[in-house]
Design a protein around this motif. Sequence first.
Motif, PDB file in Angstrom:
ATOM      1  N   UNK A   1       0.846  -0.947  -0.067  1.00 57.80           N
ATOM      2  CA  UNK A   1       0.157   0.117  -0.003  1.00 57.80           C
ATOM      3  C   UNK A   1       0.808   1.139  -0.055  1.00 57.80           C
ATOM      4  N   UNK A   2       0.581   2.131  -0.949  1.00 54.65           N
ATOM      5  CA  UNK A   2       1.369   3.477  -0.889  1.00 54.65           C
ATOM      6  C   UNK A   2       1.072   4.285   0.343  1.00 54.65           C
ATOM      7  N   UNK A   3       1.928   5.115   0.724  1.00 56.55           N
ATOM      8  CA  UNK A   3       1.770   6.087   1.817  1.00 56.55           C
ATOM      9  C   UNK A   3       0.591   6.753   1.567  1.00 56.55           C
ATOM     10  N   UNK A   4      -0.441   7.063   2.429  1.00 55.88           N
ATOM     11  CA  UNK A   4      -1.618   7.762   2.508  1.00 55.88           C
ATOM     12  C   UNK A   4      -2.833   7.023   2.023  1.00 55.88           C
ATOM     13  N   UNK A   5      -2.660   5.742   1.599  1.00 56.34           N
ATOM     14  CA  UNK A   5      -3.628   4.743   1.064  1.00 56.34           C
ATOM     15  C   UNK A   5      -4.621   4.332   2.315  1.00 56.34           C
ATOM     16  N   UNK A   6      -5.942   4.403   2.064  1.00 55.28           N
ATOM     17  CA  UNK A   6      -6.938   4.134   2.952  1.00 55.28           C
ATOM     18  C   UNK A   6      -7.041   2.544   2.580  1.00 55.28           C
ATOM     19  N   UNK A   7      -6.683   1.912   3.767  1.00 53.38           N
ATOM     20  CA  UNK A   7      -6.572   0.288   3.484  1.00 53.38           C
ATOM     21  C   UNK A   7      -8.273  -0.241   3.526  1.00 53.38           C
ATOM     22  N   UNK A   8      -8.764   0.260   4.785  1.00 52.32           N
ATOM     23  CA  UNK A   8     -10.321  -0.163   4.841  1.00 52.32           C
ATOM     24  C   UNK A   8     -10.862   1.063   5.793  1.00 52.32           C
ATOM     25  N   UNK A   9     -12.594   1.162   5.493  1.00 47.63           N
ATOM     26  CA  UNK A   9     -13.216   2.118   6.202  1.00 47.63           C
ATOM     27  C   UNK A   9     -13.945   1.530   7.236  1.00 47.63           C
ATOM     28  N   UNK A  10     -14.038   2.042   8.720  1.00 47.53           N
ATOM     29  CA  UNK A  10     -15.040   1.527   9.503  1.00 47.53           C
ATOM     30  C   UNK A  10     -16.406   1.002   8.673  1.00 47.53           C
ATOM     31  N   UNK A  11     -17.061   0.031   9.226  1.00 45.46           N
ATOM     32  CA  UNK A  11     -18.366  -0.323   8.542  1.00 45.46           C
ATOM     33  C   UNK A  11     -18.230  -1.113   7.055  1.00 45.46           C
TER      34      UNK A  11
END
Length: 151
Positions: A28-38
């Motif tokens: 994953x690159x820096x600042x990538x959102x890997x997952x979001x709540x819910x």
Amino acid sequence: MTKAIKLLTALPPPQRQRLMTLAREVSFPEDARIFEADGRADRFWVIRSGAVSLDQQVNSLRRVTVASLGAGDLLGWSWLFPPYTWDFGAVAFSPVRAYEFDAQAVLGLCHEDPELGMMLVRNVAEVLAHRLEMTRGKLMEQYTLHRRGAL
């Protein structure tokens, strides 16, 4: 305070080797959102290098970082518990390399090897206990700062 454990090194070599047959290397690159709540929790990761921040949305404008994870740490446990949705969000704080595991494949392996399943659940429970303590401390810190007017 509970001690932080590293999931893969906490497993005995035979069980670790069986689990690792299901690993897929990802980055994953820096600042990538890997997952979001819910979001749907259908996998988990063990971080090989880099840093990940776990966060909680406290209002429409603000997220609070509740934990920072690094090499050897487990990222994601919600795949193990209904309703199989993430409790927090996760973002790469730096470039991240990790082993990714498909939840269904791991659960299938645990059914084939109940000893591995028990060890895995026990180790994830230890990770959860440690993270709960860390999160509680972080929230208390935020509350104290808010009460002092520092936020």
